[in-house]
Scaffold this motif. Structure first.
Motif, PDB file in Angstrom:
ATOM      1  N   SER A   1       0.844  -1.202   0.000  1.00 27.20           N
ATOM      2  CA  SER A   1       0.000   0.000   0.000  1.00 27.20           C
ATOM      3  C   SER A   1       0.876   1.247   0.000  1.00 27.20           C
ATOM      4  O   SER A   1       1.981   1.242   0.535  1.00 27.20           O
ATOM      5  CB  SER A   1      -0.921   0.011   1.227  1.00 27.20           C
ATOM      6  OG  SER A   1      -0.177   0.283   2.391  1.00 27.20           O
ATOM      7  N   SER A   2       0.367   2.322  -0.580  1.00 25.80           N
ATOM      8  CA  SER A   2       1.144   3.572  -0.640  1.00 25.80           C
ATOM      9  C   SER A   2       1.464   4.084   0.752  1.00 25.80           C
ATOM     10  O   SER A   2       2.542   4.624   0.987  1.00 25.80           O
ATOM     11  CB  SER A   2       0.415   4.666  -1.389  1.00 25.80           C
ATOM     12  OG  SER A   2      -0.681   4.260  -2.075  1.00 25.80           O
TER      13      SER A   2
ATOM     14  N   ALA B   1       4.493   2.348   2.013  1.00 23.16           N
ATOM     15  CA  ALA B   1       5.709   2.489   1.213  1.00 23.16           C
ATOM     16  C   ALA B   1       6.232   3.912   1.133  1.00 23.16           C
ATOM     17  O   ALA B   1       7.362   4.133   0.716  1.00 23.16           O
ATOM     18  CB  ALA B   1       5.449   1.969  -0.200  1.00 23.16           C
ATOM     19  N   SER B   2       5.418   4.902   1.512  1.00 27.64           N
ATOM     20  CA  SER B   2       5.810   6.300   1.340  1.00 27.64           C
ATOM     21  C   SER B   2       5.678   7.073   2.641  1.00 27.64           C
ATOM     22  O   SER B   2       4.735   6.863   3.403  1.00 27.64           O
ATOM     23  CB  SER B   2       4.919   6.975   0.299  1.00 27.64           C
ATOM     24  OG  SER B   2       5.000   6.300  -0.924  1.00 27.64           O
ATOM     25  N   ALA B   3       6.619   7.963   2.866  1.00 24.90           N
ATOM     26  CA  ALA B   3       6.533   8.836   4.042  1.00 24.90           C
ATOM     27  C   ALA B   3       5.357   9.786   3.890  1.00 24.90           C
ATOM     28  O   ALA B   3       4.725  10.162   4.861  1.00 24.90           O
ATOM     29  CB  ALA B   3       7.828   9.620   4.214  1.00 24.90           C
ATOM     30  N   SER B   4       5.058  10.156   2.644  1.00 23.67           N
ATOM     31  CA  SER B   4       3.924  11.038   2.369  1.00 23.67           C
ATOM     32  C   SER B   4       3.268  10.587   1.077  1.00 23.67           C
ATOM     33  O   SER B   4       3.941  10.419   0.063  1.00 23.67           O
ATOM     34  CB  SER B   4       4.397  12.485   2.214  1.00 23.67           C
ATOM     35  OG  SER B   4       3.347  13.281   1.709  1.00 23.67           O
TER      36      SER B   4
END
Length: 144
Positions: free
Chosen positions: A4-5, A8-11
Motif C-alpha cells: 500500500s502507498s 511504502a511512502s513517508a507522504s
C-alpha cells in the motif's frame, strides 16, 4: 506493486514531494478537472515558470495483473460503488446531457461510430502481417 502507498511512502501527497518544484493534485476521475489542470500545467510550464508536478488520482477497477484480481484488498461492492458514482465517462455523459449540450440519440450515434472504427482497426490489425524484427525499431521511432 503489492504494498500500500501508506506503508511504502513517508507522504502519499505526491504532488508536494517535488521540494522546489510546485505541484497540484487533481481528481483523475473528473474529466473537466483533468482538462483544467492540464491547461493550467501547460500554461505554467510554457510561460517560463518551470516544471510542475501534476498528480492525477484515479481508481483502478481491476487488479494490477492477471495474478492480482484486485479483490483481496477491497470488496466487489467498493469497486461497484466507485463505478456507479465516480466513473469518469458516465459522470461526463450525465453532465453534458444535463447541460443540454447533447442528447442521448446523438451519444448513441457517436458510440456506434466509435465501435465501428474500433472493429475496423481490430480487423486490419489481425489481418496485417507481423513486423519483422529488423524493422521494429524503425516503426517504434517513426517521426511522421
Amino acid at each position: 506493486m503489492g504494498t500500500s502507498s501508506e506503508r511504502a511512502s513517508a507522504s502519499v501527497a505526491y504532488y508536494t514531494r517535488g521540494d522546489y518544484i510546485p505541484g497540484i493534485w487533481v481528481d483523475g476521475m473528473d474529466i473537466l478537472a483533468v482538462r483544467e489542470a492540464a491547461r493550467f500545467a501547460i500554461d505554467h510550464c510554457t510561460s517560463g515558470k518551470g516544471p510542475l508536478v501534476l498528480e492525477t488520482a484515479t481508481y483502478r477497477y481491476s487488479g494490477h495483473s492477471m495474478s492480482d484480481p484486485g479483490t483481496s484488498y477491497r470488496t466487489r461492492d467498493e469497486i461497484q460503488e466507485v463505478r456507479q458514482t465516480r466513473d469518469p465517462i458516465t459522470s461526463f455523459k450525465e453532465k453534458i446531457i444535463g447541460a443540454n449540450l447533447v442528447n442521448i440519440d446523438e451519444l448513441k450515434l457517436i458510440d456506434k461510430e466509435i465501435k465501428a472504427q474500433i472493429d475496423d482497426a481490430v480487423k486490419r490489425a489481425k489481418a496485417d502481417t507481423e513486423i519483422p524484427l529488423s524493422e521494429l525499431a524503425g516503426v517504434l521511432f517513426k517521426t511522421t
